[in-house]
Enzyme design. Sequence first.
Site, PDB file in Angstrom:
ATOM      1  N   GLY A  88       1.049  -1.410   0.298  1.00  0.00           N
ATOM      2  CA  GLY A  88      -0.113  -0.002  -0.096  1.00  0.00           C
ATOM      3  C   GLY A  88       0.976   0.999  -0.164  1.00  0.00           C
ATOM      4  O   GLY A  88       1.996   1.379   0.574  1.00  0.00           O
TER       5      GLY A  88
ATOM      6  N   GLY B  35       0.206  -5.012   0.831  1.00  0.00           N
ATOM      7  CA  GLY B  35      -1.644  -5.503  -0.082  1.00  0.00           C
ATOM      8  C   GLY B  35      -0.921  -6.344  -1.612  1.00  0.00           C
ATOM      9  O   GLY B  35      -2.172  -6.211  -2.108  1.00  0.00           O
TER      10      GLY B  35
ATOM     11  N   GLU C 215       5.168  -5.379   7.045  1.00  0.00           N
ATOM     12  CA  GLU C 215       4.774  -4.765   8.387  1.00  0.00           C
ATOM     13  C   GLU C 215       5.580  -4.658   9.646  1.00  0.00           C
ATOM     14  O   GLU C 215       5.693  -3.842   9.971  1.00  0.00           O
ATOM     15  CB  GLU C 215       3.082  -5.344   8.277  1.00  0.00           C
TER      16      GLU C 215
ATOM     17  N   ASP D  57      -1.538  -7.343   7.040  1.00  0.00           N
ATOM     18  CA  ASP D  57      -2.905  -7.120   7.408  1.00  0.00           C
ATOM     19  C   ASP D  57      -3.307  -7.558   5.971  1.00  0.00           C
ATOM     20  O   ASP D  57      -2.558  -8.530   5.416  1.00  0.00           O
ATOM     21  CB  ASP D  57      -3.347  -5.935   7.292  1.00  0.00           C
TER      22      ASP D  57
END
Length: 353
Positions: free
Chosen positions: A74, A123, A146, A154
Amino acid sequence: MPAGTPEIVADDEVLIRRSGQLAELVLHRPRALNALNRGMIDTVRAQLDAWCEDDSVATVLLTGAGEKGLCAGGDVRSVHGAMVEGRYAECDGLFAAEYAMNAMIADYPKPYVAFMDGIVLGGGLGISGHGSHRIVTERTRLGMPETGIGFFPDVGGAHLLGRAPFGAGLHMALTGSHITGADALAFDIADHFVPAARLEELARALETVPADDAIAAVAEQAPPAPLAEQRRWIESCYAHESAEEIVAALRADGDPEAVAAAETILTKCPTSVKIALAHVRGAREAGSVHEVLETDLRLAHHLVRGPNFREGVRALLVDKDRNPSWAPAALEQVAARDVTELIAAPAGDRLRA
């Protein structure tokens, strides 16, 4: 695409191609390694919705522009700006949209083929790893990094990592290590190995041939999986209950790779390491990726309001001094109860993390 054949629509950051029975999404931010922003996420969701009802579309293909990879994750630099300025609702909306996209991909009723070639991080795994036909190559470098930026695995990533054998998913989550395409196959994060040189051939075949048949015609045996060959110490060390015990076991093991893993974990955000450990383990018991994504949304809500995510992005991606100041600063200072409460907390709460 063959000359004169495809229909190509561009919105600058996502290209939408139609040729025969194939609909293709091309992530198109090559200078940013195709990092996902809100506009790209909204475009992908809208196209998937439209193609779901379009009988002329038999297969959806996801690819990335440029030579380096599918997607580096992301666009956390933009999220950092929103956090610094206190625009938390904007962050919440971005994560809600992204996780809804991940859920849509997991449930998609048509073949969703993802070319997981080159870099596939964070992502990038979310937009590809929940698809029905996940293609890796000899160039694949896949990971969930992350914990190094004060966040957590996530995009439903814990759903994938939690199902990897012999604790390999925990190793990936805590260290942020990249794995090869062969390892992704061994860990059931991918489905087929196709040499990068044959991806274009496969894309063209998908225009007229059912996905299973087109892939079978070019898929090959994957090379050896390097991380899978480290099973002994991974399985032994990551079976320990706490992050502190895991690090101690890795250090004591004696294998240079195990010792290196311990040192890597100690460079990560301590709170994130403990969240990742609990979240991936919890995902093993979750009934579906949807449950994991709901937990992702709650965690993201709290972490954008805490100090560590902001600090991690600053240190690694904004100022690039690679010297983050974590709070708390050490694993033993992060109480297990606080992590448990954070994971279970409703998104309306303002827990500090």
